[in-house]
Design a protein around this motif. Structure first.
Motif, PDB file in Angstrom:
ATOM      1  N   SER A  81       0.848  -1.189   0.000  1.00  0.00           N
ATOM      2  CA  SER A  81       0.000   0.000   0.000  1.00  0.00           C
ATOM      3  C   SER A  81       0.882   1.237   0.000  1.00  0.00           C
ATOM      4  CB  SER A  81      -0.892   0.003   1.247  1.00  0.00           C
ATOM      5  OG  SER A  81      -1.557   1.236   1.411  1.00  0.00           O
ATOM      6  N   ASN A  83       2.042   4.800   1.559  1.00  0.00           N
ATOM      7  CA  ASN A  83       2.042   5.326   2.922  1.00  0.00           C
ATOM      8  C   ASN A  83       1.108   6.531   2.938  1.00  0.00           C
ATOM      9  OD1 ASN A  83       2.628   5.917   5.581  1.00  0.00           O
ATOM     10  ND2 ASN A  83       4.577   6.908   5.123  1.00  0.00           N
ATOM     11  N   HIS A  84      -0.148   6.296   3.317  1.00  0.00           N
ATOM     12  CA  HIS A  84      -1.159   7.350   3.267  1.00  0.00           C
ATOM     13  C   HIS A  84      -0.956   8.382   4.368  1.00  0.00           C
ATOM     14  CE1 HIS A  84      -3.274   3.989   1.177  1.00  0.00           C
ATOM     15  NE2 HIS A  84      -3.623   4.963   0.368  1.00  0.00           N
ATOM     16  N   GLU A 188       0.609   6.727   7.957  1.00  0.00           N
ATOM     17  CA  GLU A 188       0.365   5.378   8.457  1.00  0.00           C
ATOM     18  C   GLU A 188       1.606   4.748   9.077  1.00  0.00           C
ATOM     19  OE1 GLU A 188      -3.167   4.044   5.361  1.00  0.00           O
ATOM     20  OE2 GLU A 188      -1.097   3.506   4.932  1.00  0.00           O
ATOM     21  N   THR A 214      -7.873   6.069   1.923  1.00  0.00           N
ATOM     22  CA  THR A 214      -6.886   5.303   1.173  1.00  0.00           C
ATOM     23  C   THR A 214      -7.189   5.432  -0.313  1.00  0.00           C
ATOM     24  OG1 THR A 214      -8.204   3.282   1.419  1.00  0.00           O
ATOM     25  CG2 THR A 214      -6.438   3.660   3.025  1.00  0.00           C
ATOM     26  N   PRO A 220      -6.291   0.231   5.625  1.00  0.00           N
ATOM     27  CA  PRO A 220      -4.835   0.422   5.642  1.00  0.00           C
ATOM     28  C   PRO A 220      -4.097  -0.855   6.021  1.00  0.00           C
ATOM     29  CG  PRO A 220      -5.937   2.236   6.760  1.00  0.00           C
ATOM     30  CD  PRO A 220      -6.986   1.191   6.502  1.00  0.00           C
ATOM     31  N   TRP A 247     -10.526   6.124   7.518  1.00  0.00           N
ATOM     32  CA  TRP A 247      -9.723   5.193   8.317  1.00  0.00           C
ATOM     33  C   TRP A 247      -8.895   5.953   9.361  1.00  0.00           C
ATOM     34  CZ3 TRP A 247     -11.515   0.665   6.712  1.00  0.00           C
ATOM     35  CH2 TRP A 247     -11.952   0.541   5.395  1.00  0.00           C
TER      36      TRP A 247
END
Length: 345
Positions: A81, A83-84, A188, A214, A220, A247
């Motif tokens: 994923s 890195n939000h 995150e 996201t 996440p 989230w």
């Protein structure tokens, strides 16, 4: 703030850290990697899974497209994923609604210890009279971190949240953790690191008054597992005015809290079937920083603060019930509002 706005799905923007990703398979991205470090290794506090693997924070070489690489990794069966960015201000999808306003001193009397510990991951706290028993230098909020002479966008947010909890249950023990900067921004990877450190301590309730989207609306990576080690987790639903999952609030098992304005949903509050509870989120008064026209108190609005109110109510139940039972009791008793869950007075 290093952030990139992405919108691979129409009308579903998200903020990510450029050239950073999270994955459980760092070896699979070695050729594109500048550095990699574990941010949430499996521990005895992690939810048991058949193949628990550490989540790694990977910094990529210049020119690598994060979203393309995430797609490639997933196609090969590797969890990955971006890195939000997680944040607590309207510009970045959540947190306080508008700016705080100065307020006169708010009455407050400390109460006898209840034995309930609440961890607040936020901007930290200032040495406010209400908070001195729990003030620590490593969790200090910085009202003007950029030195421009003005109050930073979200300075005082953690102090305000902690004050709301104490007003609801003055006997709790607070554990303030500085995660967000004074503009209300984190990501995150930073959250996973903070949770890994905190899970070794005794925490009855975790207050998360921040969040984000996201890029694909999936949960996440690794966050549900990291939060599973805490008996009760309460998170704000966000000030997005939308039903899109926000989230960490939208994770199963997390108490997601929306905001009321009187008896109806506040216009800014997120909503949807994933929201579990709601509380007043408009014009609340609490502790704040000493800066300029502010003299230690303010009024503010947002789902962040409705979240803190629910945490305070939950803490009172935890005096008599274990946290998991207290959550069930809290969510089973009260007026239900469509797409906002149970109203907590």
């Amino acid at each position: 703030m290093r952030a990139r706005l992405v919108e691979p799905l129409p009308d579903r923007p998200a903020l990510i850290r450029p050239a950073e990703l999270l994955t459980t398979a760092p070896a699979a991205v070695a050729r594109w990697t500048l550095s990699a470090s574990p941010v949430h290794p499996p521990t005895q506090h992690t939810r048991p899974t058949r193949h628990a693997r550490a989540v790694h924070h990977v910094r990529l070489s210049p020119g690598v497209d994060v979203l393309d690489l995430v797609t490639t990794l997933r196609d090969r069966g590797h969890p990955a994923s971006p890195n939000h960015v997680l944040a607590g201000q309207p510009l970045y999808f959540g947190g306080p609604q508008g700016a705080p306003s100065p307020a006169p001193a708010v009455p407050y009397e400390p109460g006898p210890p209840s034995g309930v510990t609440i961890a607040v991951l936020d901007t930290g706290v200032v040495p406010h009279p209400w908070l001195m028993p729990w003030y620590r230098d490593d969790a200090a909020d910085t009202p003007d971190a950029d030195g421009d002479g003005g109050l930073d966008t979200q300075a005082g947010h953690g102090t305000f949240v902690c004050g709301l909890i104490l007003r609801r249950d003055p006997g709790v023990r607070l554990r303030a953790v500085r995660l967000l900067d004074s503009d209300g921004v984190a990501d995150e990877a930073a959250l996973l690191r903070a949770l890994t450190r905190l899970c070794a301590e005794r925490v009855d309730i975790l207050n998360l008054s921040f969040g984000g989207y996201t890029f694909d609306d999936r949960p996440p990576l690794g966050l549900a597992e990291a939060l599973a080690g805490f008996p009760a987790v309460v998170a704000c639903a966000g000030n997005t005015g939308r039903s899109r999952p926000f989230w960490p609030a939208a994770l199963p098992g997390i108490v997601a809290v929306g905001a009321l304005d009187g008896n109806v949903r506040a216009s800014f509050s997120a909503y949807g079937p994933w929201v579990d509870a709601c509380a007043q989120g408009v014009g609340l008064a609490s502790s704040f920083v000493e800066f300029g026209e502010f003299h230690g108190y303010a009024t503010w609005s947002g789902s962040s603060f409705a979240c803190a109110t629910v945490v305070g109510a939950l803490a009172r139940l935890c005096r008599e019930l274990p946290p998991t039972q207290a959550v069930r009791h809290l969510l089973s008793d009260g007026r239900r509002i469509p797409d906002l869950g149970v109203s907590i007075a």
